[in-house]
Design a protein around this motif. Structure first.
Motif, PDB file in Angstrom:
ATOM      1  N   LEU A   1       4.188  -3.870  51.736  1.00  0.00           N
ATOM      2  CA  LEU A   1       5.620  -4.142  51.660  1.00  0.00           C
ATOM      3  C   LEU A   1       6.111  -4.115  50.213  1.00  0.00           C
ATOM      4  N   GLU A   2       5.250  -4.563  49.302  1.00  0.00           N
ATOM      5  CA  GLU A   2       5.630  -4.576  47.889  1.00  0.00           C
ATOM      6  C   GLU A   2       5.847  -3.154  47.374  1.00  0.00           C
ATOM      7  N   LEU A   3       5.005  -2.220  47.784  1.00  0.00           N
ATOM      8  CA  LEU A   3       5.183  -0.830  47.375  1.00  0.00           C
ATOM      9  C   LEU A   3       6.500  -0.266  47.902  1.00  0.00           C
ATOM     10  N   ALA A   4       6.825  -0.600  49.155  1.00  0.00           N
ATOM     11  CA  ALA A   4       8.081  -0.125  49.730  1.00  0.00           C
ATOM     12  C   ALA A   4       9.271  -0.735  48.998  1.00  0.00           C
ATOM     13  N   ALA A   5       9.164  -2.014  48.661  1.00  0.00           N
ATOM     14  CA  ALA A   5      10.245  -2.690  47.941  1.00  0.00           C
ATOM     15  C   ALA A   5      10.447  -2.068  46.561  1.00  0.00           C
ATOM     16  N   PHE A   6       9.342  -1.803  45.857  1.00  0.00           N
ATOM     17  CA  PHE A   6       9.422  -1.201  44.524  1.00  0.00           C
ATOM     18  C   PHE A   6      10.055   0.181  44.587  1.00  0.00           C
ATOM     19  N   ALA A   7       9.631   0.989  45.553  1.00  0.00           N
ATOM     20  CA  ALA A   7      10.150   2.355  45.674  1.00  0.00           C
ATOM     21  C   ALA A   7      11.637   2.370  46.003  1.00  0.00           C
ATOM     22  N   SER A   8      12.101   1.345  46.706  1.00  0.00           N
ATOM     23  CA  SER A   8      13.494   1.309  47.139  1.00  0.00           C
ATOM     24  C   SER A   8      14.378   0.462  46.226  1.00  0.00           C
ATOM     25  N   GLY A   9      13.778  -0.192  45.219  1.00  0.00           N
ATOM     26  CA  GLY A   9      14.557  -1.033  44.330  1.00  0.00           C
ATOM     27  C   GLY A   9      15.068  -2.298  44.990  1.00  0.00           C
TER      28      GLY A   9
ATOM     29  N   ALA B   1      14.200  -6.374  46.278  1.00  0.00           N
ATOM     30  CA  ALA B   1      13.362  -7.525  45.962  1.00  0.00           C
ATOM     31  C   ALA B   1      12.285  -7.706  47.033  1.00  0.00           C
ATOM     32  N   LEU B   2      11.068  -8.024  46.594  1.00  0.00           N
ATOM     33  CA  LEU B   2       9.968  -8.214  47.540  1.00  0.00           C
ATOM     34  C   LEU B   2      10.282  -9.343  48.513  1.00  0.00           C
ATOM     35  N   SER B   3      10.881 -10.419  48.023  1.00  0.00           N
ATOM     36  CA  SER B   3      11.197 -11.551  48.906  1.00  0.00           C
ATOM     37  C   SER B   3      12.119 -11.127  50.042  1.00  0.00           C
ATOM     38  N   GLU B   4      13.067 -10.260  49.731  1.00  0.00           N
ATOM     39  CA  GLU B   4      13.990  -9.759  50.762  1.00  0.00           C
ATOM     40  C   GLU B   4      13.253  -8.896  51.767  1.00  0.00           C
ATOM     41  N   THR B   5      12.348  -8.055  51.255  1.00  0.00           N
ATOM     42  CA  THR B   5      11.581  -7.162  52.136  1.00  0.00           C
ATOM     43  C   THR B   5      10.685  -7.968  53.073  1.00  0.00           C
ATOM     44  N   ILE B   6      10.029  -8.988  52.539  1.00  0.00           N
ATOM     45  CA  ILE B   6       9.158  -9.825  53.366  1.00  0.00           C
ATOM     46  C   ILE B   6       9.977 -10.583  54.406  1.00  0.00           C
ATOM     47  N   ARG B   7      11.099 -11.112  53.984  1.00  0.00           N
ATOM     48  CA  ARG B   7      11.953 -11.843  54.924  1.00  0.00           C
ATOM     49  C   ARG B   7      12.404 -10.946  56.083  1.00  0.00           C
ATOM     50  N   THR B   8      12.808  -9.726  55.751  1.00  0.00           N
ATOM     51  CA  THR B   8      13.237  -8.783  56.783  1.00  0.00           C
ATOM     52  C   THR B   8      12.079  -8.422  57.699  1.00  0.00           C
ATOM     53  N   ALA B   9      10.889  -8.218  57.118  1.00  0.00           N
ATOM     54  CA  ALA B   9       9.712  -7.862  57.917  1.00  0.00           C
ATOM     55  C   ALA B   9       9.379  -8.953  58.920  1.00  0.00           C
ATOM     56  N   ILE B  10       9.467 -10.201  58.498  1.00  0.00           N
ATOM     57  CA  ILE B  10       9.150 -11.321  59.391  1.00  0.00           C
ATOM     58  C   ILE B  10      10.233 -11.492  60.456  1.00  0.00           C
ATOM     59  N   GLU B  11      11.476 -11.235  60.090  1.00  0.00           N
ATOM     60  CA  GLU B  11      12.547 -11.282  61.084  1.00  0.00           C
ATOM     61  C   GLU B  11      12.335 -10.228  62.161  1.00  0.00           C
ATOM     62  N   ILE B  12      11.895  -9.058  61.746  1.00  0.00           N
ATOM     63  CA  ILE B  12      11.664  -7.967  62.692  1.00  0.00           C
ATOM     64  C   ILE B  12      10.428  -8.231  63.539  1.00  0.00           C
ATOM     65  N   TYR B  13       9.377  -8.729  62.903  1.00  0.00           N
ATOM     66  CA  TYR B  13       8.092  -8.933  63.587  1.00  0.00           C
ATOM     67  C   TYR B  13       7.477 -10.241  63.087  1.00  0.00           C
ATOM     68  N   PRO B  14       7.793 -11.369  63.730  1.00  0.00           N
ATOM     69  CA  PRO B  14       7.378 -12.697  63.244  1.00  0.00           C
ATOM     70  C   PRO B  14       5.881 -12.834  62.982  1.00  0.00           C
ATOM     71  N   GLN B  15       5.033 -12.057  63.681  1.00  0.00           N
ATOM     72  CA  GLN B  15       3.588 -12.170  63.468  1.00  0.00           C
ATOM     73  C   GLN B  15       3.178 -11.810  62.046  1.00  0.00           C
ATOM     74  N   PHE B  16       4.009 -11.038  61.340  1.00  0.00           N
ATOM     75  CA  PHE B  16       3.663 -10.665  59.976  1.00  0.00           C
ATOM     76  C   PHE B  16       3.541 -11.880  59.053  1.00  0.00           C
TER      77      PHE B  16
END
Length: 231
Positions: free
Chosen positions: A99-107, A109-124
């Protein structure tokens, strides 16, 4: 409002023609599904739209600009993301590092990317520190979709997202795609007709490198038996 228009494209592998005058249209926020047998040209079409393959003739128009034969990294920056069938996560990295690589490539924040990932798929939330290579096939597919969604892309090209997955995991993929409807446009290659008929705004059956027809009528989209003839 059209976001993508593919117009009579021809694609070759060396001297062998793979796509013959293929055309399709996609409106903003729509899901288009491509169905057909192995070798029909479905993956070739996705790879051509995202710039992995070049077309010899015809045009591809994305947001009113011709994009045929532009490089994949440029098209990714413009908002087109391709999710390949092979589920190529960075296996030696953790879910969080993917997720950090995706966040970096897209500019983003990692915290936002992780939050979105968990919202989409709570098991993450419990899998962030697990190596991505040890995820199940379905979890890898969801991780790839979440990565692709980072940075709010405009068009997703997804190749066989449910292939080889158990029915319970297919249900997770369905719920994820359902959440995405309206917020992003997508062209999805898929053989699971139950999923196709529930999510499609339009369907393009393919055969021998050609699109056979465009299906937009709701009664036809829901007719599984009619679609089965193309598989």
């Amino acid at each position: 409002m059209s976001i993508l228009s593919v117009n009579f494209i021809d694609v070759f592998y060396s001297s062998a023609q793979a796509l013959h005058g293929v055309s399709l249209n996609l409106n903003k926020g729509e899901f288009a599904f491509i169905v057909g047998r192995n070798g029909a040209g479905k993956t070739t079409l996705l790879k051509t739209i995202c710039g992995v393959l070049n077309c010899k003739n015809g045009s591809i128009v994305f947001e009113d600009r011709e994009i045929q034969n532009l490089r994949p990294e440029f098209l990714s920056q413009r908002g087109i993301r391709f999710i390949a069938q092979e589920r190529r996560v960075f296996q030696s990295l953790t879910v969080k590092e993917n997720l950090e690589l995706a966040a970096f490539a897209s500019g983003v924040a990692l915290s936002e990317t992780i939050r979105t990932a968990i919202e989409i798929y709570p098991q993450f939330e419990k899998l962030l520190n697990q190596k991505a290579g040890k995820l199940s096939g379905g979890q890898k597919e969801i991780l790839l979709i979440v990565r692709a969604l980072t940075g709010n892309p405009k068009l997703l090209l997804i190749d066989e997202p449910t292939e080889g997955l158990a029915s319970i995991v297919i249900d997770d993929i369905y719920k994820l795609l359902e959440k995405m409807r309206g917020s992003v446009s997508a062209i999805i290659v898929e053989q699971n007709l139950n999923l196709v008929t529930q999510l499609a705004d339009r369907i393009y059956p393919m055969k021998e490198g050609k699109i056979v027809k465009e299906i937009t009528d709701r009664s036809e989209i829901c007719n599984v038996k009619e679609l089965e003839v193309y598989l």
